[in-house]
Design a protein around this motif. Structure first.
Motif: not given
Length: 435
Positions: A421-426
């Motif tokens: 989820s963090l990589l998607t947001m990034l």
């Protein structure tokens, strides 16, 4: 002993067929059934066969027992016109495949002199003594066509029997791949009439399979009859694969690519690549294109985000470092999280994770920083924070954003989903998607 009689090349000895054959993959070995070895061979073969227009209809795993191998061969030939077999070609007593194949095809094992010379050269090269069991690697059924194994001692074996092709290959992955590439795929293309086939792949993240299908339903319904769409979900992502078959018109691939602009109109914010790649590789390209550096501050993910970012070759061009701040003392000392923030909001909070991301930017001297904090489980819940609560943050020179998720997948998957989820947001922030 006599050597096997040469068998004419398939292209000249068999008529071309109007339809592509059904293919079955058969893996042999108790180690596969016990779960001691993961079957990666079938995945590779399926991918490579699809590229030349062949579809695998079934994959079977069989134990190292002669009667079960024979039963599996009988069943496979009822379902498929091509049976690709891996495993059971080693020099030990439990390797029965070629002995079973010799009996199955009513022949005997004979010494194949070119293979024997190849095996002798391998042992000479490594200055190792050659035992009788190693010589037996060159024994093959007399009525097979021998496929030279350039990287191992066990040759491949090709049989044409009553309209069915059987191909036996070693189970060692790098040997099987070489035989498939050097011999099996070209011969299958020569023997069977295979219509041209094209694949176009679009990688997405941030939206589940069913939601994607809903958003692009009209686009999918309007696809030409010779172009099919497959949804291939993986961890935190969905790969959309367009498969086009020859319809007699020119430039099939170009016509498939021309369909993508309309797809982007519907789900462009979720598309991170139009090729086979990973989310972290796509992020790396964005960082390089914008000449940005990045660092991470991680608590619940324990360095997993940094690991994924640095798994990309060349990531040293943009990745500077990571601070795994598991304990609150480290959050304060290394990242500058305020004690008042921890006291008022707790370690698992958007306020804390925002300060972690901002602190990482300063301490690591990077353009962009991301941060995680959460309760992965199974313990750690409080009166106000459930197990699976995860907070994520992104910080650059102009903004800091944060999000909170409630995950319910067990400790290991909670950590994996937090990182994804963090990589998607990034990726979305780097691409200018401000959702």
């Amino acid at each position: 002993m006599p050597t096997p009689a040469p068998i004419p090349a398939p292209a000249s000895s068999h008529p071309l067929q109007a339809a592509p054959p059904d293919v079955e993959i058969m893996t042999i070995g108790d180690e596969l059934l016990y779960g001691q070895v993961v079957d990666t061979n079938s995945a590779f073969m399926g991918q490579e066969l699809a590229k030349i227009g062949l579809r695998v209809r079934q994959i079977s795993s069989v134990s190292d027992r002669a009667d079960e191998i024979v039963a599996a061969l009988d069943q496979a030939r009822q379902r498929a016109q091509v049976v690709l077999i891996t495993g059971g070609l080693g020099p030990t007593k439990d390797d029965l495949t070629k002995h079973v194949l010799a009996r199955y095809f009513h022949t005997e094992l004979v010494m194949h002199e070119p293979t024997l010379r190849h095996v002798e050269e391998i042992f000479k090269r490594f200055q190792r003594p050659m035992l009788d069991v190693n010589r037996q690697q060159a024994l093959v059924p007399a009525n097979c066509e021998v496929l030279h194994n350039a990287v191992g001692t066990a040759p491949g074996m090709w049989f044409n029997d009553q309209g069915t092709v059987f191909v036996s290959m070693p189970g060692v992955p790098f040997e099987m791949k070489r035989l498939m590439t050097d011999h099996v795929l070209p011969r299958l293309q020569a023997q069977f009439h295979l219509a041209p086939i094209e694949h176009v792949v679009v990688m997405t993240a941030g939206l589940g399979e069913s939601f994607l299908a809903q958003k692009i339903a009209d686009w999918e319904d309007a696809l030409p009859p010779n172009i099919k769409l497959a949804y291939l979900p993986s961890f935190g992502a969905v790969r959309l694969r367009l498969t086009g078959t020859d319809d007699g018109q020119p430039n099939l691939r170009g016509r498939m690519l021309a369909l993508l602009p309309a797809l982007r109109e519907r789900i462009g914010e979720y598309i991170f690549a139009e090729e086979e790649t990973t989310l972290e590789a796509a992020i790396g390209k964005l960082l390089l294109a914008r000449n940005l550096t990045i660092g991470t501050a991680e608590s619940c993910t324990g360095g997993l985000v940094a690991h994924r970012l640095t798994s990309v070759p060349g990531s040293s061009e943009y990745f500077r470092g990571s601070i795994v701040a598991y304990h609150n003392d480290i959050k304060q000392q290394e990242l500058g999280v305020k004690s008042e923030t921890l006291a008022q909001f707790g370690a698992v909070s958007e306020a804390t994770v925002r300060e972690m991301a901002e602190g990482a930017r300063q301490r690591l001297g990077v353009d962009v920083a991301v941060a995680t904090s959460g309760i992965a489980g199974p313990g750690g819940a409080t009166d106000t924070k459930k197990v699976g609560t995860v907070c994520l943050a992104y910080a650059d020179a102009t903004q800091t954003i944060s999000r909170e998720y409630i995950l319910d997948r067990g400790r290991a998957l909670n950590v994996e989903y937090a990182a994804q989820s963090l990589l998607t947001m990034l990726r979305q922030q780097l691409a200018g998607i401000r959702g």
